[in-house]
Structure formats: C-alpha cells, structure tokens
Design a protein around this motif. Structure first.
Motif, mmCIF file in Angstrom:
data_model
loop_
_atom_site.group_PDB
_atom_site.id
_atom_site.type_symbol
_atom_site.label_atom_id
_atom_site.label_comp_id
_atom_site.label_asym_id
_atom_site.label_seq_id
_atom_site.Cartn_x
_atom_site.Cartn_y
_atom_site.Cartn_z
ATOM 1 N N ASN A 215 34.205 -25.660 11.329
ATOM 2 C CA ASN A 215 34.213 -25.767 10.096
ATOM 3 C C ASN A 215 34.707 -23.768 9.198
ATOM 4 O O ASN A 215 33.213 -23.223 9.082
ATOM 5 N N PRO A 216 36.195 -23.251 9.511
ATOM 6 C CA PRO A 216 35.445 -21.319 9.090
ATOM 7 C C PRO A 216 35.342 -21.171 8.161
ATOM 8 O O PRO A 216 35.739 -21.760 7.012
ATOM 9 N N HIS A 217 34.319 -20.641 7.583
ATOM 10 C CA HIS A 217 34.784 -19.379 6.022
ATOM 11 C C HIS A 217 35.790 -18.792 5.200
ATOM 12 O O HIS A 217 36.443 -18.016 5.828
ATOM 13 N N ILE A 218 36.776 -18.927 4.546
ATOM 14 C CA ILE A 218 37.608 -18.614 4.860
ATOM 15 C C ILE A 218 37.070 -17.815 2.912
ATOM 16 O O ILE A 218 36.684 -18.795 2.145
ATOM 17 N N PHE A 219 37.798 -16.786 2.878
ATOM 18 C CA PHE A 219 36.711 -15.713 2.112
ATOM 19 C C PHE A 219 38.209 -15.794 0.890
ATOM 20 O O PHE A 219 39.313 -15.870 0.717
ATOM 21 N N LEU A 257 43.418 -16.168 -1.465
ATOM 22 C CA LEU A 257 43.239 -17.539 -0.647
ATOM 23 C C LEU A 257 42.286 -18.847 -1.311
ATOM 24 O O LEU A 257 42.042 -19.365 -1.010
ATOM 25 N N GLY A 258 41.586 -18.225 -2.661
ATOM 26 C CA GLY A 258 40.623 -19.085 -3.021
ATOM 27 C C GLY A 258 39.425 -18.805 -2.073
ATOM 28 O O GLY A 258 39.012 -18.801 -1.129
ATOM 29 N N GLU A 259 38.468 -19.337 -3.879
ATOM 30 C CA GLU A 259 37.270 -19.876 -3.533
ATOM 31 C C GLU A 259 36.804 -20.516 -2.228
ATOM 32 O O GLU A 259 37.643 -22.027 -2.278
ATOM 33 N N PHE A 260 36.388 -20.581 -0.826
ATOM 34 C CA PHE A 260 36.421 -21.541 0.118
ATOM 35 C C PHE A 260 38.342 -21.737 1.126
ATOM 36 O O PHE A 260 37.664 -22.806 1.719
ATOM 37 N N GLY A 261 38.677 -21.491 0.797
ATOM 38 C CA GLY A 261 40.508 -21.326 0.822
ATOM 39 C C GLY A 261 40.616 -23.424 0.884
ATOM 40 O O GLY A 261 41.353 -23.424 1.305
ATOM 41 N N ARG A 262 40.269 -23.254 -0.772
ATOM 42 C CA ARG A 262 40.472 -24.766 -1.357
ATOM 43 C C ARG A 262 41.652 -25.165 -1.443
ATOM 44 O O ARG A 262 42.906 -25.961 -1.044
#
Length: 335
Positions: A215-219, A257-262
């Motif tokens: 579950n990678p975190h996207i900033f 990329l948006g919040e949490f990469g949504r």
C-alpha cells in the motif's frame, strides 16, 4: 476506528487461511471484541454530544425567553429593533452550535497528537557508526520476524547481489512481516544480517535497502517530487528512463498526483511506487506484489524491466503470481 478498519481489511484477506490453520475462531473473537469496544465508545460519545446539544438548546431557549420578556416591557421599540434584539441573542450562540459537527474530528486530532507525542518521547538508541555492512549479502538464519507474537516458521536464506529470490506462501502467512523486519520496522528472533551485521544494529539502514510495499503512499504533489523522495539528486532524464521502462511516460513530471494519488488507478500507483524503489541507489530491493493490479501482458513486460534494472542488485520479490526468472524460491509457512 482506524485500527478496526485495518483489522477488517486484514481479515478479509486472511480469514480463509485462518480457518484452514485452525485459528479462525480466535480471529473472529478478536474482531467482535474490537467491535464491542468501538460501539461502546460511540455510545459514550453520542450520550455526551446529546447532553451538550440539550444544554445549548436550553440556553438558547432561555435567552430568547429572557429577551422576549425584556422587550415586552418596552413600549416604544420599533419592529426592526425587536428583530435585531432576537437576532443578536441567536448570534451569541452561533460559536457554540458550530462546535458539534467538529467535536468528532477534533477528538481524533487530539488523540493523534497524543500518539505522536508518545512516539517522539521514546528513547532512541544510537547505533554505532561502525555498524556498517561491508558487503550487501542478505542472510537469515532461523529468523522469526514478528510484530507482537511470533507465528512464522524460522526462515533461513542467503541472497547475493545479482540474485533474485521469490518469497511465496498463503495470504497472512507473514511474507510482508519478513520484509518489514528486513526494513527495520518489525522485530525478529534469530539472525537477520546484511553483510554480516544484524539489521537491528545497522545505522542508516535506508542506504542499503529500499522497498515497494503493498500500500504505497502517494503524496499530494508532482510526480517528480514523489519520485525524488528515493534519490534527491536524480535528474529528469533519469526519471524519464525509469518511467518509460514502467510504461508511465504519459504522465508529466510536473503533474500533481492528488491526495493519496486518488486520480491514479491501482496499477499506476503501484508502478509509481516501483519507480521510487528502482530510482534508489540501495543495493538491496524488496518488491511486495510488484505486478498486482496489472493485466497479464503488462505484468510480464514490467517483470522483464524490473529484472533488467536490478541485474546488479539483490532482489527480493514477494508474490503469489509466478515470477519467471529467479535464483531461488522460498515458501513461508506458519508454525
């Protein structure tokens, strides 16, 4: 709530195996206990909230009655003055009534702040700067990784730069826990070393090992900044090479990329995390389900690129799917 959601998520993946191995009932009991505790906390919260709402409503009503009684004794007031007097009484309580929608998130923020304070007050044991691996061989000897209670059969393995080892096993067996121990997050019994130095004793462990987990975190920033976390000195041209290899070159480096990469699909988010791991200079790479969410043909192409880009590094792949080219395969099991 967060802990309970995590337990439900874990159970959804591991309940079948839990039943097979005979600990399904204890799993359910633990979930039921957590559910009961959460329900009791919610009841307590809503009881307090109801009392506060009742007090606020009573105070507003008493104020309006008081204002009405005062106005009744005034004979020469214009209608606009009467309206303003009532309006001012209501405005006086506006600050209190805005409390209620914010009480729950405020409580969660306060609890989070307390948790952060507890973590920050934990005494950090300084590791000797001399505890540095001289080689990048990974060795495990009767290693049992765990978070709170050991449950995995002892693991023994050796992997050298240029080799690939595949870890497989049933869901919930402990593959990710083993990776977490190697990354310095989870505890372990037995021996787990890099270059002959126990992982727990290595200072600046991030110099030697990198990972792309499930579950990678996207900033919420640009693709470029998301990738430069792995290596700040990386150039745009290097980034484009990696993105092209993982078939992400249609996303601009300056794209937010948006919040949490949504805005990203599951496969795109997974490949962004893979890009980060491959951009790192670390000589040991862990990839947890690297081709998850990808169709078969794309998964094969990504696998070939990963193999090419990590040819001189020690690669540990955690996967349920077949991995075509590897040095050894290790199946993990529970005790």
């Amino acid at each position: 709530e967060n802990l309970f959601a995590e337990m439900i998520s874990t159970a959804a993946h591991a309940m079948v195996e839990a039943d097979l191995y005979g600990y399904g009932e204890s799993y359910r009991e633990s979930l039921n206990d957590s559910s009961q505790r959460l329900r009791e906390l919610e009841r307590k919260f809503y009881r307090r909230l109801s009392c506060l709402a009742l007090l606020a409503t009573s105070a507003v009503a008493a104020s309006l009655v008081s204002v009405s009684a005062s106005l009744h004794n005034e004979q020469n007031l214009a209608p606009v003055q009467i309206s303003m007097a009532i309006f001012l009484a209501l405005v006086g309580f506006e600050g209190y009534t805005s409390w209620f929608p914010n009480l729950f998130p405020a409580g969660k923020i306060r609890r989070a702040a307390e948790t952060i304070e507890q973590i920050s007050n934990v005494e950090v044991i300084e590791k000797s700067p001399n505890s540095q691996p001289r080689t990048f061989n990974v060795s495990a000897s009767k290693c049992v990784p765990y978070w709170s209670t050991p449950f995995l059969k002892p693991v023994t393995l050796d992997i050298h730069p240029g080799e690939t080892i595949v870890l497989s096993g049933l869901s919930g067996v402990g593959k990710t826990t083993f990776a977490a121990a190697l990354l310095g997050f989870a505890k372990y019994a037995g021996s787990l070393t890099i270059g002959g130095v126990e992982v727990r004793d290595i200072a600046n462990l991030e110099r030697y090992i990198t990972a792309s987990m499930q579950n990678p975190h996207i900033f919420n920033t640009t693709l470029r900044e998301n990738l430069k976390i792995a290596r700040d000195s990386v150039s745009d041209s290097e980034l484009r090479v990696i993105l092209s290899a993982l078939e992400l070159d249609y996303i601009e480096l300056d794209e937010i990329l948006g919040e949490f990469g949504r805005p990203l699909s599951g496969g795109e988010a997974k490949r962004v995390a893979l890009s980060r791991a491959l951009i790192s200079d670390a000589p040991i790479v862990i990839l947890d389900e690297p081709t998850e969410h990808l169709d078969h043909e794309l998964a094969l192409r990504i696998e070939r690129e990963i193999t090419r880009l990590t040819s001189d590094r020690a690669l540990i792949v955690i996967s349920h799917s077949p991995w075509l080219k590897y040095s050894r395969k290790l199946v993990l099991e529970r005790e």
